[in-house]
Write a protein that holds these residues in place. Structure first.
Motif, mmCIF file in Angstrom:
data_model
loop_
_atom_site.group_PDB
_atom_site.id
_atom_site.type_symbol
_atom_site.label_atom_id
_atom_site.label_comp_id
_atom_site.label_asym_id
_atom_site.label_seq_id
_atom_site.Cartn_x
_atom_site.Cartn_y
_atom_site.Cartn_z
ATOM 1 N N TYR A 1 0.945 -1.180 -0.033
ATOM 2 C CA TYR A 1 0.308 0.025 -0.143
ATOM 3 C C TYR A 1 0.825 1.193 -0.035
ATOM 4 C CZ TYR A 1 -3.117 3.545 1.842
ATOM 5 O OH TYR A 1 -3.943 4.928 1.875
ATOM 6 N N GLU A 2 1.828 1.268 1.099
ATOM 7 C CA GLU A 2 2.659 2.561 1.239
ATOM 8 C C GLU A 2 3.504 2.772 -0.173
ATOM 9 O OE1 GLU A 2 2.432 4.693 3.296
ATOM 10 O OE2 GLU A 2 1.173 3.389 4.984
ATOM 11 N N GLN A 3 3.856 1.597 -0.928
ATOM 12 C CA GLN A 3 4.722 1.875 -2.005
ATOM 13 C C GLN A 3 4.057 2.279 -3.248
ATOM 14 O OE1 GLN A 3 4.960 -0.743 0.182
ATOM 15 N NE2 GLN A 3 6.496 0.164 1.020
ATOM 16 N N THR A 4 2.861 2.415 -3.204
ATOM 17 C CA THR A 4 2.048 2.489 -4.538
ATOM 18 C C THR A 4 1.432 4.063 -4.672
ATOM 19 O OG1 THR A 4 1.205 0.011 -4.571
ATOM 20 C CG2 THR A 4 -0.131 1.651 -5.837
ATOM 21 N N THR A 5 1.534 4.544 -5.534
ATOM 22 C CA THR A 5 0.981 5.971 -5.423
ATOM 23 C C THR A 5 -0.274 5.985 -6.560
ATOM 24 O OG1 THR A 5 2.371 6.572 -7.564
ATOM 25 C CG2 THR A 5 3.534 6.763 -5.648
ATOM 26 N N ALA A 6 -0.830 7.242 -6.499
ATOM 27 C CA ALA A 6 -2.154 7.518 -7.096
ATOM 28 C C ALA A 6 -1.945 7.573 -8.496
ATOM 29 C CB ALA A 6 -3.035 8.904 -6.572
ATOM 30 N N ARG B 1 -6.346 6.055 -0.025
ATOM 31 C CA ARG B 1 -7.074 5.295 1.183
ATOM 32 C C ARG B 1 -8.672 5.036 0.820
ATOM 33 N NH1 ARG B 1 -7.273 7.263 7.156
ATOM 34 N NH2 ARG B 1 -8.452 9.132 6.205
ATOM 35 N N GLU B 2 -9.161 5.902 0.003
ATOM 36 C CA GLU B 2 -10.568 5.983 -0.193
ATOM 37 C C GLU B 2 -10.772 4.853 -1.393
ATOM 38 O OE1 GLU B 2 -14.166 8.820 -2.022
ATOM 39 O OE2 GLU B 2 -12.199 9.468 -2.108
ATOM 40 N N VAL B 3 -9.985 4.468 -2.087
ATOM 41 C CA VAL B 3 -10.100 3.455 -2.740
ATOM 42 C C VAL B 3 -10.596 2.059 -2.084
ATOM 43 C CG1 VAL B 3 -9.092 1.740 -4.371
ATOM 44 C CG2 VAL B 3 -8.681 4.141 -4.714
ATOM 45 N N LEU B 4 -10.197 1.770 -0.764
ATOM 46 C CA LEU B 4 -10.403 0.859 0.014
ATOM 47 C C LEU B 4 -11.588 1.051 0.807
ATOM 48 C CD1 LEU B 4 -6.611 0.026 1.320
ATOM 49 C CD2 LEU B 4 -8.133 -1.308 -0.253
ATOM 50 N N PHE B 5 -11.984 2.243 1.158
ATOM 51 C CA PHE B 5 -13.129 2.422 2.125
ATOM 52 C C PHE B 5 -14.290 3.251 1.720
ATOM 53 C CE2 PHE B 5 -9.164 1.950 4.480
ATOM 54 C CZ PHE B 5 -9.431 0.825 5.567
ATOM 55 N N ARG C 1 -11.741 -10.373 -0.645
ATOM 56 C CA ARG C 1 -10.701 -11.083 -0.054
ATOM 57 C C ARG C 1 -9.749 -10.469 -0.367
ATOM 58 N NH1 ARG C 1 -11.526 -16.003 -2.787
ATOM 59 N NH2 ARG C 1 -13.229 -16.434 -0.939
ATOM 60 N N LEU C 2 -9.134 -9.509 -1.307
ATOM 61 C CA LEU C 2 -8.182 -9.048 -1.585
ATOM 62 C C LEU C 2 -7.974 -7.739 -0.914
ATOM 63 C CD1 LEU C 2 -5.495 -9.182 -3.493
ATOM 64 C CD2 LEU C 2 -6.819 -7.846 -5.308
ATOM 65 N N ARG C 3 -8.793 -7.179 -0.749
ATOM 66 C CA ARG C 3 -9.230 -5.881 -0.087
ATOM 67 C C ARG C 3 -8.777 -5.950 1.421
ATOM 68 N NH1 ARG C 3 -12.365 -3.916 3.759
ATOM 69 N NH2 ARG C 3 -12.718 -1.518 3.807
ATOM 70 N N GLN C 4 -9.042 -7.059 2.107
ATOM 71 C CA GLN C 4 -8.858 -7.669 3.460
ATOM 72 C C GLN C 4 -7.449 -7.901 3.425
ATOM 73 O OE1 GLN C 4 -11.225 -7.125 5.739
ATOM 74 N NE2 GLN C 4 -9.615 -7.902 7.320
ATOM 75 N N SER C 5 -6.963 -8.520 2.495
ATOM 76 C CA SER C 5 -5.638 -9.044 2.744
ATOM 77 C C SER C 5 -4.432 -7.572 2.451
ATOM 78 C CB SER C 5 -5.118 -9.948 1.606
ATOM 79 O OG SER C 5 -4.938 -9.008 0.268
ATOM 80 N N VAL C 6 -4.986 -6.642 1.793
ATOM 81 C CA VAL C 6 -4.192 -5.172 2.074
ATOM 82 C C VAL C 6 -4.083 -4.894 3.361
ATOM 83 C CG1 VAL C 6 -3.944 -3.161 1.018
ATOM 84 C CG2 VAL C 6 -4.317 -5.138 -0.494
ATOM 85 N N ILE C 7 -5.643 -4.677 3.844
ATOM 86 C CA ILE C 7 -5.749 -4.006 5.081
ATOM 87 C C ILE C 7 -4.939 -4.636 6.218
ATOM 88 C CG2 ILE C 7 -7.425 -3.396 6.998
ATOM 89 C CD1 ILE C 7 -9.443 -2.860 4.689
ATOM 90 N N GLU C 8 -4.840 -6.127 6.137
ATOM 91 C CA GLU C 8 -4.278 -6.568 7.454
ATOM 92 C C GLU C 8 -2.748 -6.544 7.399
ATOM 93 O OE1 GLU C 8 -5.574 -10.821 6.573
ATOM 94 O OE2 GLU C 8 -7.493 -10.326 7.514
ATOM 95 N N ARG D 1 -8.393 2.256 10.361
ATOM 96 C CA ARG D 1 -9.394 2.788 9.577
ATOM 97 C C ARG D 1 -10.666 1.841 9.493
ATOM 98 N NH1 ARG D 1 -13.109 4.522 7.749
ATOM 99 N NH2 ARG D 1 -13.634 5.818 6.409
ATOM 100 N N GLU D 2 -10.438 0.576 9.368
ATOM 101 C CA GLU D 2 -11.506 -0.369 9.321
ATOM 102 C C GLU D 2 -12.047 -0.509 10.677
ATOM 103 O OE1 GLU D 2 -13.137 -3.710 7.223
ATOM 104 O OE2 GLU D 2 -12.582 -1.775 6.889
ATOM 105 N N ARG D 3 -11.407 -0.458 11.734
ATOM 106 C CA ARG D 3 -11.954 -0.755 13.096
ATOM 107 C C ARG D 3 -12.762 0.678 13.220
ATOM 108 N NH1 ARG D 3 -6.913 -2.833 14.607
ATOM 109 N NH2 ARG D 3 -6.270 -0.871 15.158
ATOM 110 N N HIS D 4 -12.348 1.954 12.822
ATOM 111 C CA HIS D 4 -13.341 3.182 12.899
ATOM 112 C C HIS D 4 -14.496 2.830 12.104
ATOM 113 C CE1 HIS D 4 -14.048 7.262 13.193
ATOM 114 N NE2 HIS D 4 -14.259 7.229 11.848
ATOM 115 N N LYS D 5 -14.420 2.556 10.984
ATOM 116 C CA LYS D 5 -15.554 2.123 10.158
ATOM 117 C C LYS D 5 -16.669 1.356 10.963
ATOM 118 C CE LYS D 5 -15.803 -1.051 7.051
ATOM 119 N NZ LYS D 5 -15.673 -1.932 5.862
ATOM 120 N N MET D 6 -16.330 0.218 11.471
ATOM 121 C CA MET D 6 -17.047 -0.922 12.130
ATOM 122 C C MET D 6 -17.658 0.100 13.503
ATOM 123 S SD MET D 6 -17.240 -2.933 10.052
ATOM 124 C CE MET D 6 -18.442 -4.199 10.901
ATOM 125 N N SER D 7 -16.815 0.853 14.157
ATOM 126 C CA SER D 7 -17.205 1.676 15.073
ATOM 127 C C SER D 7 -18.604 2.699 14.662
ATOM 128 C CB SER D 7 -16.238 2.374 15.954
ATOM 129 O OG SER D 7 -16.539 3.212 17.020
#
Length: 199
Positions: free
Chosen positions: A25-30, A52-56, A103-110, A118-124
């Motif tokens: 994630y960090e190594q990839t630019t827009a 980050r918005e791509v994921l959320f 599945r792929l999205r979750q692997s990136v987040i993990e 950010r994912e925890r904040h979404k669920m909260s």
């Protein structure tokens, strides 16, 4: 429901996920995400405020789906029955064809602590919104908060099961099973697996 990944936004999301998974994630630019699908960085930022918005993106869609189910529940429904209606509505927006993307999205987040937060904040936020909706229906405390947090927890557990390799049940089916397990625990009668049955 429209098929997953339509149009330019979907192409950018698919490209971003592939790059995040392969490069990090960090190594990839827009700009690199845009170039992967033959677009410009400027075009990327017309669709997403940042990478980050791509994921959320889609959080509002999930929240709205839960609220539709809660609103449609009978006025005299018990809090956990209202939660069940919200879960059915929320999980229905995840068709099986979306599973590989999720599945792929979750692997990136993990792989990224900031994304995990950010994912925890979404669920909260989801739990807080459900709680507000329950209180608006006249559910008192602590029942409203307990039911709302339960809804968020059930969804999270069901989602992780849904994206496991080899899983073929729908997210709605898994969610109903997890909720049933929770109700069994709350009723003092936890479900037993065959190996746990008394001799």
């Amino acid at each position: 429901m429209a098929r997953w990944q339509p149009g330019t936004s979907g192409r950018l999301q698919a490209a971003a996920l592939e790059l995040f998974a392969s490069r990090g994630y960090e190594q990839t630019t827009a700009a690199e995400i845009a170039q992967a699908v033959g677009l410009t960085e400027r075009t990327f930022f017309r669709h997403f405020s940042d990478k980050r918005e791509v994921l959320f993106r889609g959080q509002e869609q999930l929240t709205d789906a839960f609220l539709r189910g809660i609103t449609a529940a009978p006025d005299d429904a018990a809090p956990m029955d209202v939660v069940a209606a919200g879960l059915d509505s929320g999980t229905a927006i995840f068709p099986d064809e979306r599973r590989p993307h999720s599945r792929l999205r979750q692997s990136v987040i993990e792989q990224n602590p900031a994304l995990q937060e950010r994912e925890r904040h979404k669920m909260s936020h989801l739990a807080a919104t459900i709680g507000d909706a329950l209180r608006a229906r006249g559910v008192g405390e602590p029942a409203a908060t307990l039911a709302a947090e339960s809804a968020s927890t059930v969804f999270g557990i069901a989602f992780i099961q849904w994206i496991r390799e080899g899983e073929d049940r729908s997210l709605t089916e898994i969610s109903r099973t997890v909720l049933s397990e929770l109700r069994g625990l709350a009723g003092g009668n936890p479900a037993r697996h065959p190996a746990q049955q008394p001799a």
